[in-house]
Design a protein around this motif. Sequence first.
Motif, mmCIF file in Angstrom:
data_model
loop_
_atom_site.group_PDB
_atom_site.id
_atom_site.type_symbol
_atom_site.label_atom_id
_atom_site.label_comp_id
_atom_site.label_asym_id
_atom_site.label_seq_id
_atom_site.Cartn_x
_atom_site.Cartn_y
_atom_site.Cartn_z
ATOM 1 N N MET A 1 23.458 31.270 48.090
ATOM 2 C CA MET A 1 22.086 31.705 47.866
ATOM 3 C C MET A 1 22.051 32.614 46.653
ATOM 4 S SD MET A 1 20.283 30.333 50.438
ATOM 5 C CE MET A 1 19.023 30.440 49.301
ATOM 6 N N HIS A 2 20.987 32.584 45.975
ATOM 7 C CA HIS A 2 20.796 33.462 44.834
ATOM 8 C C HIS A 2 20.096 34.731 45.298
ATOM 9 C CE1 HIS A 2 21.225 29.450 42.992
ATOM 10 N NE2 HIS A 2 21.942 30.133 42.141
ATOM 11 N N LYS A 3 20.745 35.850 45.062
ATOM 12 C CA LYS A 3 20.188 37.128 45.507
ATOM 13 C C LYS A 3 18.798 37.365 44.940
ATOM 14 C CE LYS A 3 24.316 39.825 45.278
ATOM 15 N NZ LYS A 3 24.835 41.165 45.067
ATOM 16 N N LEU A 6 16.071 35.411 46.832
ATOM 17 C CA LEU A 6 15.830 36.013 48.147
ATOM 18 C C LEU A 6 15.125 37.351 48.021
ATOM 19 C CD1 LEU A 6 19.218 35.193 49.901
ATOM 20 C CD2 LEU A 6 16.991 34.171 50.377
ATOM 21 N N ALA A 7 15.534 38.173 47.073
ATOM 22 C CA ALA A 7 14.955 39.508 46.912
ATOM 23 C C ALA A 7 13.490 39.443 46.506
ATOM 24 C CB ALA A 7 15.751 40.311 45.890
ATOM 25 N N TYR A 12 12.914 42.071 53.193
ATOM 26 C CA TYR A 12 14.182 42.369 53.871
ATOM 27 C C TYR A 12 15.343 42.299 52.886
ATOM 28 C CZ TYR A 12 18.236 41.608 56.926
ATOM 29 O OH TYR A 12 19.463 41.688 57.541
ATOM 30 N N PHE A 13 15.412 41.202 52.146
ATOM 31 C CA PHE A 13 16.514 41.018 51.206
ATOM 32 C C PHE A 13 16.376 41.939 49.995
ATOM 33 C CE2 PHE A 13 16.673 36.961 53.540
ATOM 34 C CZ PHE A 13 17.977 37.040 53.975
ATOM 35 N N LEU A 45 14.750 28.567 54.257
ATOM 36 C CA LEU A 45 15.310 28.624 52.905
ATOM 37 C C LEU A 45 14.576 27.675 51.961
ATOM 38 C CD1 LEU A 45 19.125 28.893 53.678
ATOM 39 C CD2 LEU A 45 17.542 30.722 53.000
ATOM 40 N N ASP A 46 14.202 26.491 52.459
ATOM 41 C CA ASP A 46 13.391 25.579 51.639
ATOM 42 C C ASP A 46 12.093 26.249 51.235
ATOM 43 O OD1 ASP A 46 15.230 23.524 51.696
ATOM 44 O OD2 ASP A 46 14.213 22.412 53.300
ATOM 45 N N TYR A 47 11.475 26.939 52.175
ATOM 46 C CA TYR A 47 10.219 27.625 51.868
ATOM 47 C C TYR A 47 10.447 28.717 50.825
ATOM 48 C CZ TYR A 47 5.796 29.972 52.174
ATOM 49 O OH TYR A 47 4.590 30.520 51.842
ATOM 50 N N VAL A 48 11.512 29.488 50.969
ATOM 51 C CA VAL A 48 11.809 30.561 50.010
ATOM 52 C C VAL A 48 11.965 29.982 48.603
ATOM 53 C CG1 VAL A 48 13.573 32.224 49.292
ATOM 54 C CG2 VAL A 48 12.824 32.157 51.670
#
Length: 90
Positions: A1-3, A6-7, A12-13, A45-48
């Motif tokens: 995952m790429h930080k 996600l951030a 949360y991330f 994760l797909d949604y992110v």
Amino acid sequence: MHKGTLAVACSYFAKLFRNSYAECETSTSKITLVKEAADAFPAFLDYVYYLRTDVEILTTDNATALYHIGQYFGLQSLTWEVSSSATRIY
């Protein structure tokens, strides 16, 4: 995952990567999820990554889990999408 991805998507991330938690030092994190949430996590994760919910991502089987995952990880747009799509998928 790429930080970074996600951030940007999840508070949360963002907090996790911004602070001096052990995860920042090791670039790893262990998250324990109940079975339903673990099963729905790939859709999360797909949604992110794609910021979309469609018939392939949001189903009657994973909608409740995705809603709770969205709440837990601070992804308000996902919880809104699941809520607004509830009548469409049920």
